[in-house]
Scaffold this motif. Structure first.
Motif, PDB file in Angstrom:
ATOM      1  N   SER A   9      88.335  52.678  61.935  1.00 34.50           N
ATOM      2  CA  SER A   9      87.662  51.595  61.208  1.00 34.50           C
ATOM      3  C   SER A   9      87.152  52.136  59.881  1.00 34.50           C
ATOM      4  O   SER A   9      86.457  53.153  59.848  1.00 34.50           O
ATOM      5  N   ARG A  11      85.562  49.906  57.905  1.00 38.01           N
ATOM      6  CA  ARG A  11      84.657  48.804  57.553  1.00 38.01           C
ATOM      7  C   ARG A  11      83.242  49.322  57.276  1.00 38.01           C
ATOM      8  O   ARG A  11      82.752  50.203  57.968  1.00 38.01           O
ATOM      9  N   ARG A  14      80.554  49.828  60.176  1.00 37.54           N
ATOM     10  CA  ARG A  14      81.395  49.907  61.388  1.00 37.54           C
ATOM     11  C   ARG A  14      80.610  50.439  62.599  1.00 37.54           C
ATOM     12  O   ARG A  14      79.707  51.274  62.446  1.00 37.54           O
ATOM     13  N   ASN A  15      81.022  49.990  63.757  1.00 39.38           N
ATOM     14  CA  ASN A  15      80.386  50.449  64.998  1.00 39.38           C
ATOM     15  C   ASN A  15      81.305  51.281  65.884  1.00 39.38           C
ATOM     16  O   ASN A  15      80.828  52.062  66.707  1.00 39.38           O
ATOM     17  N   SER A  16      82.627  51.103  65.748  1.00 41.40           N
ATOM     18  CA  SER A  16      83.524  51.864  66.634  1.00 41.40           C
ATOM     19  C   SER A  16      83.466  53.359  66.352  1.00 41.40           C
ATOM     20  O   SER A  16      83.812  54.171  67.213  1.00 41.40           O
ATOM     21  N   PRO A  80      89.123  49.676  66.466  1.00 48.35           N
ATOM     22  CA  PRO A  80      88.428  48.410  66.701  1.00 48.35           C
ATOM     23  C   PRO A  80      89.446  47.299  66.952  1.00 48.35           C
ATOM     24  O   PRO A  80      90.640  47.478  66.682  1.00 48.35           O
ATOM     25  N   GLU A  81      88.951  46.177  67.436  1.00 45.33           N
ATOM     26  CA  GLU A  81      89.809  44.989  67.554  1.00 45.33           C
ATOM     27  C   GLU A  81      89.455  44.019  66.439  1.00 45.33           C
ATOM     28  O   GLU A  81      88.310  43.606  66.307  1.00 45.33           O
ATOM     29  N   TYR A  82      90.469  43.686  65.632  1.00 45.58           N
ATOM     30  CA  TYR A  82      90.295  42.680  64.586  1.00 45.58           C
ATOM     31  C   TYR A  82      91.279  41.544  64.865  1.00 45.58           C
ATOM     32  O   TYR A  82      92.502  41.756  64.789  1.00 45.58           O
ATOM     33  N   ASN A  83      90.755  40.392  65.162  1.00 47.96           N
ATOM     34  CA  ASN A  83      91.586  39.218  65.430  1.00 47.96           C
ATOM     35  C   ASN A  83      92.713  39.534  66.415  1.00 47.96           C
ATOM     36  O   ASN A  83      93.873  39.194  66.196  1.00 47.96           O
ATOM     37  N   GLY A  84      92.334  40.202  67.466  1.00 49.61           N
ATOM     38  CA  GLY A  84      93.283  40.477  68.545  1.00 49.61           C
ATOM     39  C   GLY A  84      94.273  41.589  68.255  1.00 49.61           C
ATOM     40  O   GLY A  84      95.178  41.831  69.050  1.00 49.61           O
ATOM     41  N   ALA A 111      87.586  49.316  70.921  1.00 49.97           N
ATOM     42  CA  ALA A 111      86.202  48.833  70.880  1.00 49.97           C
ATOM     43  C   ALA A 111      86.155  47.457  70.232  1.00 49.97           C
ATOM     44  O   ALA A 111      86.890  47.181  69.280  1.00 49.97           O
ATOM     45  N   SER A 112      85.276  46.627  70.768  1.00 56.17           N
ATOM     46  CA  SER A 112      85.083  45.315  70.147  1.00 56.17           C
ATOM     47  C   SER A 112      83.632  44.900  70.264  1.00 56.17           C
ATOM     48  O   SER A 112      82.867  45.477  71.044  1.00 56.17           O
ATOM     49  N   ALA A 113      83.294  43.891  69.469  1.00 60.59           N
ATOM     50  CA  ALA A 113      81.944  43.323  69.563  1.00 60.59           C
ATOM     51  C   ALA A 113      81.874  42.353  70.728  1.00 60.59           C
ATOM     52  O   ALA A 113      80.811  42.101  71.287  1.00 60.59           O
ATOM     53  N   GLY A 114      83.013  41.808  71.110  1.00 62.57           N
ATOM     54  CA  GLY A 114      83.072  40.806  72.170  1.00 62.57           C
ATOM     55  C   GLY A 114      83.182  41.419  73.558  1.00 62.57           C
ATOM     56  O   GLY A 114      83.010  42.631  73.729  1.00 62.57           O
ATOM     57  N   VAL A 146      80.415  47.197  71.643  1.00 62.20           N
ATOM     58  CA  VAL A 146      80.236  48.621  71.300  1.00 62.20           C
ATOM     59  C   VAL A 146      78.897  48.857  70.601  1.00 62.20           C
ATOM     60  O   VAL A 146      78.287  49.920  70.759  1.00 62.20           O
TER      61      VAL A 146
HETATM   62  C1  LIG Z   1      88.228  41.124  60.582  1.00 56.92           C
HETATM   63  C2  LIG Z   1      87.536  41.274  61.897  1.00 56.92           C
HETATM   64  C3  LIG Z   1      88.039  40.652  63.023  1.00 56.92           C
HETATM   65  C4  LIG Z   1      87.425  40.809  64.279  1.00 56.92           C
HETATM   66  N1  LIG Z   1      87.987  40.248  65.389  1.00 56.92           N
HETATM   67  C5  LIG Z   1      87.434  40.460  66.614  1.00 56.92           C
HETATM   68  C6  LIG Z   1      88.065  39.960  67.804  1.00 56.92           C
HETATM   69  O1  LIG Z   1      89.134  39.392  67.769  1.00 56.92           O
HETATM   70  N2  LIG Z   1      87.439  40.173  68.988  1.00 56.92           N
HETATM   71  C7  LIG Z   1      86.260  40.865  69.082  1.00 56.92           C
HETATM   72  O2  LIG Z   1      85.733  41.035  70.174  1.00 56.92           O
HETATM   73  N3  LIG Z   1      85.656  41.376  67.960  1.00 56.92           N
HETATM   74  C8  LIG Z   1      86.215  41.194  66.746  1.00 56.92           C
HETATM   75  N4  LIG Z   1      85.641  41.723  65.615  1.00 56.92           N
HETATM   76  C9  LIG Z   1      84.434  42.513  65.747  1.00 56.92           C
HETATM   77  C10 LIG Z   1      84.767  44.013  65.881  1.00 56.92           C
HETATM   78  O3  LIG Z   1      85.438  44.245  67.086  1.00 56.92           O
HETATM   79  C11 LIG Z   1      83.469  44.787  65.785  1.00 56.92           C
HETATM   80  O4  LIG Z   1      83.098  44.847  64.424  1.00 56.92           O
HETATM   81  C12 LIG Z   1      83.448  46.143  66.462  1.00 56.92           C
HETATM   82  O5  LIG Z   1      82.230  46.769  66.136  1.00 56.92           O
HETATM   83  C13 LIG Z   1      84.580  47.102  66.113  1.00 56.92           C
HETATM   84  O6  LIG Z   1      84.884  47.143  64.735  1.00 56.92           O
HETATM   85  P1  LIG Z   1      84.128  48.103  63.664  1.00 56.92           P
HETATM   86  O7  LIG Z   1      84.310  49.512  64.100  1.00 56.92           O
HETATM   87  O8  LIG Z   1      84.778  47.819  62.369  1.00 56.92           O
HETATM   88  O9  LIG Z   1      82.669  47.722  63.734  1.00 56.92           O
HETATM   89  C14 LIG Z   1      86.231  41.560  64.369  1.00 56.92           C
HETATM   90  C15 LIG Z   1      85.710  42.178  63.219  1.00 56.92           C
HETATM   91  C16 LIG Z   1      86.360  42.050  61.999  1.00 56.92           C
HETATM   92  C17 LIG Z   1      85.793  42.768  60.800  1.00 56.92           C
END
Ligand SMILES: Cc1cc2nc3c(=O)[nH]c(=O)nc-3n(C[C@H](O)[C@H](O)[C@H](O)COP(=O)(O)O)c2cc1C
Length: 187
Positions: A9, A11, A14-16, A80-84, A111-114, A146
């Motif tokens: 990530s 971003r 970011r959290n992952s 991370p997961e972004y839009n699946g 890792a995801s937020a969901g 995460v």
């Molecule tokens: C563009 C984008 C799309 C995302 N889509 C999803 C998703 O489909 N499902 C989900 O659970 N979280 C989604 N997230 C949240 C991320 O999973 C979350 O930010 C998590 O901390 C991992 O990403 P990070 O390391 O960038 O923070 C999305 C975040 C971004 C920026």
């Protein structure tokens, strides 16, 4: 044995990356291998326009990244997961290299937020890695929410349970690394 943790990530906020910090500490504390985080946010590669082997004047950063992937006996890839799916930063970094990935043992931590822990990423990512010839380790480490599971230093909220899962996951990677070493020695 040298393991790298590819933190993908880039971003802001970011959290992952917390998961990458966790694995670094987990491996180092137990002396399982030498370990290093390879952080795509630190490289800030431009959007892909050619594979490294065909770039006339690759940047120092590209060469450094190539060397790190090349020298790793195994990789924990934290995505991370972004839009699946997995992020563009990761596809950028996969496509830049080619032979460096071949037969490389790679364990996927998502890792995801969901609530699904990035599990949806796995299908597309496994396919891309398979296609490029990497050896994807048959183990999963999905982390839902995460942001709540790890603090900013990588410390898990539930250390005992997390360490137990990590032990199994990292052991599978190490098994594959050792199996590859044995096979390569006999070649
Ligand atoms: C563009 C984008 C799309 C995302 N889509 C999803 C998703 O489909 N499902 C989900 O659970 N979280 C989604 N997230 C949240 C991320 O999973 C979350 O930010 C998590 O901390 C991992 O990403 P990070 O390391 O960038 O923070 C999305 C975040 C971004 C920026």
């Amino acid at each position: 044995m040298h393991i790298i943790i590819l933190s993908t990530s880039v971003r802001q906020g970011r959290n992952s990356h917390r998961l990458s910090l966790y694995f670094q500490q987990f491996i180092a504390e137990r002396n399982l291998a030498t370990v290093e985080i390879v952080d795509l946010a630190a490289y800030q590669f431009p959007v892909f326009d050619e594979r490294l082997q065909y770039i006339e004047h690759p940047t120092e950063q590209m060469l450094d990244y190539q060397q790190k992937i090349n020298n790793a006996d195994g990789v924990i890839l934290v995505t991370p997961e972004y839009n699946g799916g997995y992020p563009a930063s990761l596809k950028n970094a996969i496509d830049l290299l080619y032979k460096e990935w071949q037969r490389k043992p790679i364990a996927l931590a998502t890792a995801s937020a969901g609530p699904f822990g990035g599990a949806q990423v796995t299908t597309s990512l496994v396919f891309s890695l398979w296609k490029i010839g990497a050896w994807v380790v048959p183990a999963m480490f999905p982390v839902p929410q995460v942001q709540n599971q790890y603090d900013e230093t990588g410390r898990p909220a539930d250390k005992e349970a997390t360490d137990k899962r990590a032990q199994k996951f990292v052991s599978e990677l190490i098994w594959c690394i050792q199996a590859k070493e044995k096979m390569s020695a006999g070649e």
